[in-house]
Design an enzyme around this catalytic site. Structure first.
Site, short mmCIF file in Angstrom:
data_model
loop_
_atom_site.label_atom_id
_atom_site.label_comp_id
_atom_site.label_asym_id
_atom_site.label_seq_id
_atom_site.Cartn_x
_atom_site.Cartn_y
_atom_site.Cartn_z
N GLU A 90 -36.48 37.30 32.20
CA GLU A 90 -35.27 36.68 31.69
C GLU A 90 -35.85 35.36 30.60
OE1 GLU A 90 -36.05 37.51 34.86
OE2 GLU A 90 -34.02 38.62 35.22
N HIS A 159 -30.03 34.60 46.05
CA HIS A 159 -29.01 35.17 45.11
C HIS A 159 -27.63 34.65 45.15
CE1 HIS A 159 -32.66 38.01 45.54
NE2 HIS A 159 -31.95 38.72 44.51
#
Lengths: 367, 340
Positions: A90, A159
């Site tokens: 990322e 998450h």
């Protein structure tokens, strides 16, 4: 009087549920149905078609058609140069997206979920958000960061976090949170066309939900303004602000409150930064009561900012303390029964609204 | 090339002194790395983009940034292209294709790869050059950037200024690999180690790297071995963590500027007289630039609020209005040299 209100509300709630019914007064023809996924896909497709500088990058966006199939068909249509499957980094691909934006392209960077954006947050804040200011206008960053945000179903603590409040506190960024398909199309197009870096917070559970869309929304030039909230349901007794999935919950809560004679005004924020303070304050000045709803953690959340804004600008109009309905102040548990208690439910919003209207109601939820 | 190396050296001496005199708040020198700066800049073209760390003002000198432009940024005055937003030495200039310096370490590496990828997509006959130190190679961005550049076949030249020190951390505490060049190889990037104090070697390596990057669409890593003769910045006193005689040895015996001068003198292209003339001319230009920059007023109040976004949003317009009202009511509480 109540009968007229009930008819209008009924028509609106039917629109959301069964749009084929001819009770649709606001549409000239039968509205088409579109899922949020289709809305996002079509918006990406149209913007990539209109502007060759727009390109998509992220993990699984190409061959896999997108981790959540949002970019379905785009690799086939535009080729690997414009739909880039990235290695798992990322920080890396965010930095690369920023570099491409500095150069003059318009990347749309996908995070599989915004939880993973934390790996890249230095680039988002220090390389993207602040660059235009630090370089005195020489380095503009016309970038969009998009992906699912907040809780899904049974995905656990790492998450499920909502990042709206974190990103919205940073000057230089714009933060958008669509609810339905119209929002998704209009706001994504606006985000891609905007010269500033935009954080686009989607919701995994909404991807498969269908909403009616008018012909105007389906047109490729359709665009929604950034910084304007939408009053999804007008009311006069209490204002309920919400964004993303919570808008649906707030609307359901409004239907329930309706039966108890409480007429709720539901505001779909659409834009977290800039926050549409004017619409919120105008509404509170009308209803005199405010409930803010969000899925994220309560401390320093979006509701806190809305409350401060209303206290600063409309203090004299408040008839009750502002209440924030937010997620529980714990990392998201996995077990389904615990998860259910860790995010706001429709009943929580109903109870909060009743408290604001001074109806006696127990504070704690029954297990 | 030589006169730019001398300019860089002189600018560093004078501006460092200016900081010590309290005229500017901060400065970072490039002493000992003049050859890396100038030779690498000379070996690429003005079409190529530069993503610097913060010890590469020489590249700007080569591209035509004037002493006045440097001084304006350091003084953060009205003429500063950065509108006084950043600390000294955070130069940036779109017209010189030199991307504004940002203090964060190694973030420019993946950005450079992104820009290089964009150049390739645009089918431009150009590449990107990015610089970083030995310390920067420990950052995750270095790993991600090199890996990505190899996978996307981006035309980017990575120049690592291995100067032995990351503030007080020597390379022996920074990594245990055999320098930086092996790391590039590990990612599938063609790499080379060069004597960073040899201007000709630097020029030759970067020149070839550029050809490969542009014609073959591939990244190249150049590890330029050198020594950071100066302190990390004006906030540092490096004698606290390294021996003063080590610094002196590198400053005198291994000075890249002197080395290059000896070569051009031996070829008959330079003389002691030319040397004196050059140094005194550059010195007076720089001193004048500082004197002028000091007198120029600061950027106006409105620049506090612009460029946060492309357009000025309503909340900032309100804040500006509020600020102006406050300033006009209490002028004695606000600095006199900020125009409103």
């Amino acid at each position: 009087m109540l009968g007229i209100v009930r008819q209008k509300v009924l028509g609106q709630s039917l629109q959301k549920v069964r749009p084929a019914v001819s009770l649709l007064r606001s549409y000239s023809s039968a509205a088409k149905q579109m899922t949020v996924r289709e809305a996002l896909n079509s918006a990406l497709d149209e913007e990539m078609s209109a502007d060759p500088k727009v390109f998509l990058m992220g993990e699984e966006v190409g061959e896999y058609q997108g981790a959540y199939k949002i970019s379905k068909g785009l690799l086939e249509k535009y080729g690997p140069e414009r739909v880039l499957d990235t290695p798992i980094t990322e920080a890396g691909f965010t930095g690369i997206g920023v570099g491409a934006a500095y150069y003059g392209l318009k990347p749309v960077v996908e995070f599989m979920t915004f939880n993973f954006s934390m790996q890249a947050i230095d680039h988002i804040i220090n390389s993207a958000a602040k660059s235009n200011y630090m370089s005195a206008g020489q380095l503009s960053v016309p970038l969009v960061f998009r992906g699912p945000n907040g809780a899904a179903a049974g995905v656990g603590a790492q998450h499920s976090q909502c990042y709206a409040a974190w990103y919205a506190s940073c000057p230089g960024l714009k933060v958008l949170a669509p609810y339905n398909s119209e929002d998704s199309r209009g706001l994504l197009k606006a985000a891609i066309r905007d010269p500033d870096p935009v954080i686009f917070l989607e919701n995994e559970l909404l991807y498969g939900e269908s909403f009616p869309v008018s012909d105007e929304v389906l047109d490729s030039s359709f665009c929604l303004p950034i910084g304007k909230a939408k009053i999804e349901r007008e009311g006069k007794d209490v204002t309920i602000t919400a964004f993303s999935k919570m808008v649906g919950y707030a609307l359901k809560a409004a239907e329930i409150l309706e039966k108890d004679g409480i007429d709720a005004e539901v505001i779909n924020l659409r834009s977290i930064r800039p926050l549409d303070r004017s619409t919120i304050n105008t509404s509170v000045r009308k209803t005199n009561r405010l409930i803010t709803v969000e899925e994220g953690f309560p401390q320093h959340g979006v509701g806190a900012e809305i409350c401060a804004s209303v206290v600063e600008e409309s203090f004299g109009y408040l008839d009750a303390p502002v209440e924030r309905v937010a997620g529980a102040d714990v990392p998201m548990p996995y077990a389904a029964n615990l998860e259910r208690m860790a995010v706001p439910q429709v009943e929580d919003i109903v109870r909060a609204a009743k408290r604001a209207c001074y109806r006696s109601v127990p504070l704690a939820a029954a297990a | 090339m030589y006169s730019d190396m001398v300019t860089l050296q002189t600018m560093d001496t004078i501006f460092y002194e200016a900081q010590r005199q309290g005229r500017i708040s901060f400065y970072v020198t490039t002493i000992g790395e003049e050859a890396i700066n100038i030779a690498s800049a000379a070996a690429v073209t003005s079409d190529d983009f530069v993503f610097p760390q913060y010890r590469e003002p020489g590249v700007l000198i080569w591209r035509g940034f004037t002493p006045q432009e440097f001084a304006s940024q350091c003084f953060g005055n009205r003429a500063d292209y950065g509108k006084g937003r950043q600390m000294p030495i955070h130069y940036g200039s779109n017209k010189h294709k030199y991307f504004t310096v940002s203090s964060t370490i190694a973030t420019q590496i993946p950005q450079a790869v992104g820009a290089a990828y964009s150049l390739k997509m645009d089918k431009k006959d150009a590449c990107v050059v990015t610089y970083f130190g030995d310390g920067g190679t420990s950052e995750g961005d270095f790993h991600a950037g090199l890996n990505f550049a190899a996978v996307t076949e981006a035309p980017v030249i990575f120049i690592c200024r291995n100067n032995g020190w990351a503030i007080s951390t020597p390379t022996s505490d920074q990594f245990r690999s055999d320098g930086i060049a092996v790391r590039g190889q590990a990612y599938g990037v063609r790499s080379i180690r060069v004597d960073g104090n040899d201007a000709l070697a630097m020029y030759s390596a970067v020149h070839t790297a550029r050809k490969m990057a542009v014609n073959e669409h591939r990244p190249i890593l150049i590890e330029a071995v050198t020594y950071r003769v100066g302190h990390h910045s004006t906030s540092d006193d490096s004698t606290k963590y390294r021996p003063a005689d080590e610094i002196e040895w590198w400053r005198m015996a291994r000075d890249p500027v002197t080395r290059f001068r000896k070569w051009i003198e031996s070829n008959g292209w330079w003389s002691g007289e030319a040397e004196t003339q050059l140094r005194s001319s550059i010195r007076s230009q720089l001193l004048l630039a500082i004197q002028m920059a000091e007198k120029v007023e600061k950027p106006p109040v409105k620049e506090l609020f612009t460029d946060v976004y492309d357009d000025l949003p309503s909340n900032l317009r309100e804040q500006e209005k509020l600020l102006r009202e406050t300033i006009s009511r209490h002028p004695q509480d606000y600095p006199a040299d900020v125009p409103h």
